[in-house]
Design an enzyme around this catalytic site. Structure first.
Site, PDB file in Angstrom:
ATOM      1  N   PRO A   1      12.865  28.999 -12.662  1.00 39.72           N
ATOM      2  CA  PRO A   1      14.023  29.741 -12.166  1.00 39.72           C
ATOM      3  C   PRO A   1      15.037  28.889 -11.406  1.00 39.72           C
ATOM      4  O   PRO A   1      14.678  28.006 -10.635  1.00 39.72           O
ATOM      5  CB  PRO A   1      13.403  30.798 -11.243  1.00 39.72           C
ATOM      6  CG  PRO A   1      12.034  30.315 -10.945  1.00 39.72           C
ATOM      7  CD  PRO A   1      11.600  29.507 -12.134  1.00 39.72           C
ATOM      8  N   ASN A   2      16.290  29.223 -11.664  1.00 41.07           N
ATOM      9  CA  ASN A   2      17.475  28.652 -11.010  1.00 41.07           C
ATOM     10  C   ASN A   2      17.848  27.260 -11.493  1.00 41.07           C
ATOM     11  O   ASN A   2      18.922  26.762 -11.166  1.00 41.07           O
ATOM     12  CB  ASN A   2      17.335  28.662  -9.471  1.00 41.07           C
ATOM     13  CG  ASN A   2      17.240  30.074  -8.932  1.00 41.07           C
ATOM     14  OD1 ASN A   2      18.083  30.908  -9.254  1.00 41.07           O
ATOM     15  ND2 ASN A   2      16.215  30.364  -8.150  1.00 41.07           N
TER      16      ASN A   2
ATOM     17  N   ARG B   1      25.718  24.150  -8.265  1.00 37.10           N
ATOM     18  CA  ARG B   1      25.524  24.589  -6.873  1.00 37.10           C
ATOM     19  C   ARG B   1      24.550  23.616  -6.197  1.00 37.10           C
ATOM     20  O   ARG B   1      23.770  22.944  -6.877  1.00 37.10           O
ATOM     21  CB  ARG B   1      24.850  25.975  -6.808  1.00 37.10           C
ATOM     22  CG  ARG B   1      25.528  27.068  -7.559  1.00 37.10           C
ATOM     23  CD  ARG B   1      26.364  27.931  -6.629  1.00 37.10           C
ATOM     24  NE  ARG B   1      26.753  29.184  -7.253  1.00 37.10           N
ATOM     25  CZ  ARG B   1      27.570  29.297  -8.290  1.00 37.10           C
ATOM     26  NH1 ARG B   1      28.064  28.220  -8.853  1.00 37.10           N
ATOM     27  NH2 ARG B   1      27.887  30.480  -8.772  1.00 37.10           N
TER      28      ARG B   1
ATOM     29  N   TYR C   1      20.234  18.891  -5.298  1.00 37.61           N
ATOM     30  CA  TYR C   1      19.726  18.731  -6.672  1.00 37.61           C
ATOM     31  C   TYR C   1      20.604  17.866  -7.570  1.00 37.61           C
ATOM     32  O   TYR C   1      20.254  17.641  -8.727  1.00 37.61           O
ATOM     33  CB  TYR C   1      19.508  20.116  -7.302  1.00 37.61           C
ATOM     34  CG  TYR C   1      18.467  20.928  -6.571  1.00 37.61           C
ATOM     35  CD1 TYR C   1      17.133  20.516  -6.541  1.00 37.61           C
ATOM     36  CD2 TYR C   1      18.808  22.094  -5.888  1.00 37.61           C
ATOM     37  CE1 TYR C   1      16.177  21.231  -5.851  1.00 37.61           C
ATOM     38  CE2 TYR C   1      17.855  22.827  -5.199  1.00 37.61           C
ATOM     39  CZ  TYR C   1      16.537  22.388  -5.185  1.00 37.61           C
ATOM     40  OH  TYR C   1      15.592  23.104  -4.507  1.00 37.61           O
TER      41      TYR C   1
ATOM     42  N   ASN D   1       8.797  21.799 -15.010  1.00 38.97           N
ATOM     43  CA  ASN D   1       9.291  21.941 -13.642  1.00 38.97           C
ATOM     44  C   ASN D   1       9.266  23.444 -13.368  1.00 38.97           C
ATOM     45  O   ASN D   1      10.196  24.166 -13.744  1.00 38.97           O
ATOM     46  CB  ASN D   1      10.716  21.390 -13.487  1.00 38.97           C
ATOM     47  CG  ASN D   1      11.188  21.489 -12.041  1.00 38.97           C
ATOM     48  OD1 ASN D   1      10.566  22.163 -11.215  1.00 38.97           O
ATOM     49  ND2 ASN D   1      12.292  20.833 -11.729  1.00 38.97           N
TER      50      ASN D   1
ATOM     51  N   ALA E   1      10.499  27.278  -8.185  1.00 39.30           N
ATOM     52  CA  ALA E   1       9.845  28.016  -7.096  1.00 39.30           C
ATOM     53  C   ALA E   1       8.469  28.549  -7.492  1.00 39.30           C
ATOM     54  O   ALA E   1       7.590  28.726  -6.630  1.00 39.30           O
ATOM     55  CB  ALA E   1      10.742  29.157  -6.634  1.00 39.30           C
TER      56      ALA E   1
ATOM     57  N   GLU F   1       3.658  17.692 -14.387  1.00 40.45           N
ATOM     58  CA  GLU F   1       4.498  18.491 -13.480  1.00 40.45           C
ATOM     59  C   GLU F   1       5.611  17.600 -12.934  1.00 40.45           C
ATOM     60  O   GLU F   1       5.328  16.490 -12.469  1.00 40.45           O
ATOM     61  CB  GLU F   1       3.627  19.026 -12.340  1.00 40.45           C
ATOM     62  CG  GLU F   1       4.397  19.829 -11.308  1.00 40.45           C
ATOM     63  CD  GLU F   1       3.519  20.272 -10.133  1.00 40.45           C
ATOM     64  OE1 GLU F   1       2.267  20.178 -10.211  1.00 40.45           O
ATOM     65  OE2 GLU F   1       4.109  20.694  -9.119  1.00 40.45           O
TER      66      GLU F   1
ATOM     67  N   HIS G   1       9.344  17.377 -10.497  1.00 43.15           N
ATOM     68  CA  HIS G   1      10.293  17.969  -9.542  1.00 43.15           C
ATOM     69  C   HIS G   1      11.421  16.984  -9.297  1.00 43.15           C
ATOM     70  O   HIS G   1      11.176  15.782  -9.100  1.00 43.15           O
ATOM     71  CB  HIS G   1       9.600  18.296  -8.217  1.00 43.15           C
ATOM     72  CG  HIS G   1       8.549  19.331  -8.372  1.00 43.15           C
ATOM     73  ND1 HIS G   1       8.845  20.659  -8.566  1.00 43.15           N
ATOM     74  CD2 HIS G   1       7.202  19.225  -8.412  1.00 43.15           C
ATOM     75  CE1 HIS G   1       7.722  21.330  -8.704  1.00 43.15           C
ATOM     76  NE2 HIS G   1       6.704  20.487  -8.625  1.00 43.15           N
TER      77      HIS G   1
ATOM     78  N   ARG H   1       9.987  17.979   1.998  1.00 42.67           N
ATOM     79  CA  ARG H   1      10.717  19.226   2.259  1.00 42.67           C
ATOM     80  C   ARG H   1       9.824  20.199   3.052  1.00 42.67           C
ATOM     81  O   ARG H   1       8.841  19.800   3.657  1.00 42.67           O
ATOM     82  CB  ARG H   1      11.213  19.802   0.932  1.00 42.67           C
ATOM     83  CG  ARG H   1      12.143  18.821   0.190  1.00 42.67           C
ATOM     84  CD  ARG H   1      12.726  19.412  -1.064  1.00 42.67           C
ATOM     85  NE  ARG H   1      13.608  20.531  -0.753  1.00 42.67           N
ATOM     86  CZ  ARG H   1      14.098  21.360  -1.679  1.00 42.67           C
ATOM     87  NH1 ARG H   1      13.780  21.182  -2.961  1.00 42.67           N
ATOM     88  NH2 ARG H   1      14.885  22.345  -1.333  1.00 42.67           N
TER      89      ARG H   1
HETATM   90  O1  CA2 Z   1      12.731  19.775  -6.815  1.00 41.86           O
HETATM   91  C1  CA2 Z   1      12.497  20.541  -7.749  1.00 41.86           C
HETATM   92  O2  CA2 Z   1      12.646  20.247  -8.923  1.00 41.86           O
HETATM   93  C2  CA2 Z   1      12.059  21.976  -7.435  1.00 41.86           C
HETATM   94  O3  CA2 Z   1      11.143  22.381  -8.448  1.00 41.86           O
HETATM   95  C3  CA2 Z   1      13.315  22.811  -7.467  1.00 41.86           C
HETATM   96  C4  CA2 Z   1      13.066  24.261  -7.080  1.00 41.86           C
HETATM   97  C5  CA2 Z   1      12.311  24.339  -5.766  1.00 41.86           C
HETATM   98  O4  CA2 Z   1      11.982  25.694  -5.497  1.00 41.86           O
HETATM   99  C6  CA2 Z   1      11.040  23.512  -5.784  1.00 41.86           C
HETATM  100  O5  CA2 Z   1      10.433  23.602  -4.499  1.00 41.86           O
HETATM  101  C7  CA2 Z   1      11.348  22.079  -6.092  1.00 41.86           C
HETATM  102  C8  CA2 Z   1      14.380  25.014  -6.936  1.00 41.86           C
HETATM  103  C9  CA2 Z   1      15.262  24.950  -8.143  1.00 41.86           C
HETATM  104  C10 CA2 Z   1      16.590  25.539  -7.767  1.00 41.86           C
HETATM  105  O6  CA2 Z   1      17.569  24.889  -8.537  1.00 41.86           O
HETATM  106  C11 CA2 Z   1      18.874  25.049  -8.148  1.00 41.86           C
HETATM  107  C12 CA2 Z   1      19.767  24.233  -8.776  1.00 41.86           C
HETATM  108  C13 CA2 Z   1      21.092  24.308  -8.431  1.00 41.86           C
HETATM  109  C14 CA2 Z   1      21.509  25.220  -7.487  1.00 41.86           C
HETATM  110  C15 CA2 Z   1      20.589  26.042  -6.886  1.00 41.86           C
HETATM  111  C16 CA2 Z   1      19.256  25.960  -7.226  1.00 41.86           C
END
Ligand code: CA2
Length: 161
Positions: free
Chosen positions: A22-23, A30, A35, A87, A90, A111, A113, A120
């Protein structure tokens, strides 16, 4: 010139499925300070280019929905997927369902990230996937996907021996 007697056998073409949770569809649009500015489409393009060099076939899947991710993982059962790069975003920290689906299809998992989750918040330090994965690559930004493809080739080559 074709040299008679020489083997024309090609090295195996491995099939890799890259799953994003997700996201991650928002990458590059964003929270670029966390990121980065690279989009998921950019990442897919660079992985496809690298896949050609490594002799891999790579399929990509992204969903914001846990059930859709589980469904996609289950489909692997009917496909010749050799290894999954995931990946879980969340869902890394929450999803027993993704863990169970990955265990059910019994494919090696890497896996990844983008961010270094261990630098974090403490809730990001736990992963439901890490102990069923062959390895984890975390904190190198978009490069983690290309690093994972390299790791996949090494892993699959060694598993043939
Ligand atoms: O660091 C990573 O790749 C994560 O998997 C990213 C997740 C986070 O919940 C993990 O703890 C670590 C969040 C992805 C959200 O991606 C976004 C990208 C652009 C704008 C907002 C969110």
């Amino acid at each position: 010139m074709v040299q008679l007697g020489m083997s024309t056998r090609q090295p195996p073409v491995w099939q890799i499925l890259v799953i994003n949770g997700p996201n991650l569809n928002l990458l590059g649009t964003r929270e670029t300070s966390v990121y980065g500015a690279v989009t998921l489409a950019d990442i897919e393009l660079s992985c496809q280019q690298q896949a050609q060099q490594l002799g891999l076939e790579v399929a990509f899947f992204q969903s914001n929905h846990e059930g859709a991710l589980v469904d996609r993982i289950q489909q692997v059962q009917q496909q010749s997927v050799d290894l999954i790069v995931i990946n879980p975003a969340a869902y890394t920290h929450t999803s027993v369902a993704l863990r169970d689906a990955l265990l059910a299809v019994a494919r090696p998992v890497i896996e990844v990230h983008l961010s270094n989750v261990y630098r974090r918040e403490p809730f990001r330090h736990h992963s439901f996937i890490r102990d069923i994965a062959v390895g984890q690559i975390t904190g190198f930004g978009p490069d983690v996907y290309r690093l994972a493809l390299h790791a996949a080739v090494h892993y699959l080559q060694n598993s043939l021996n």
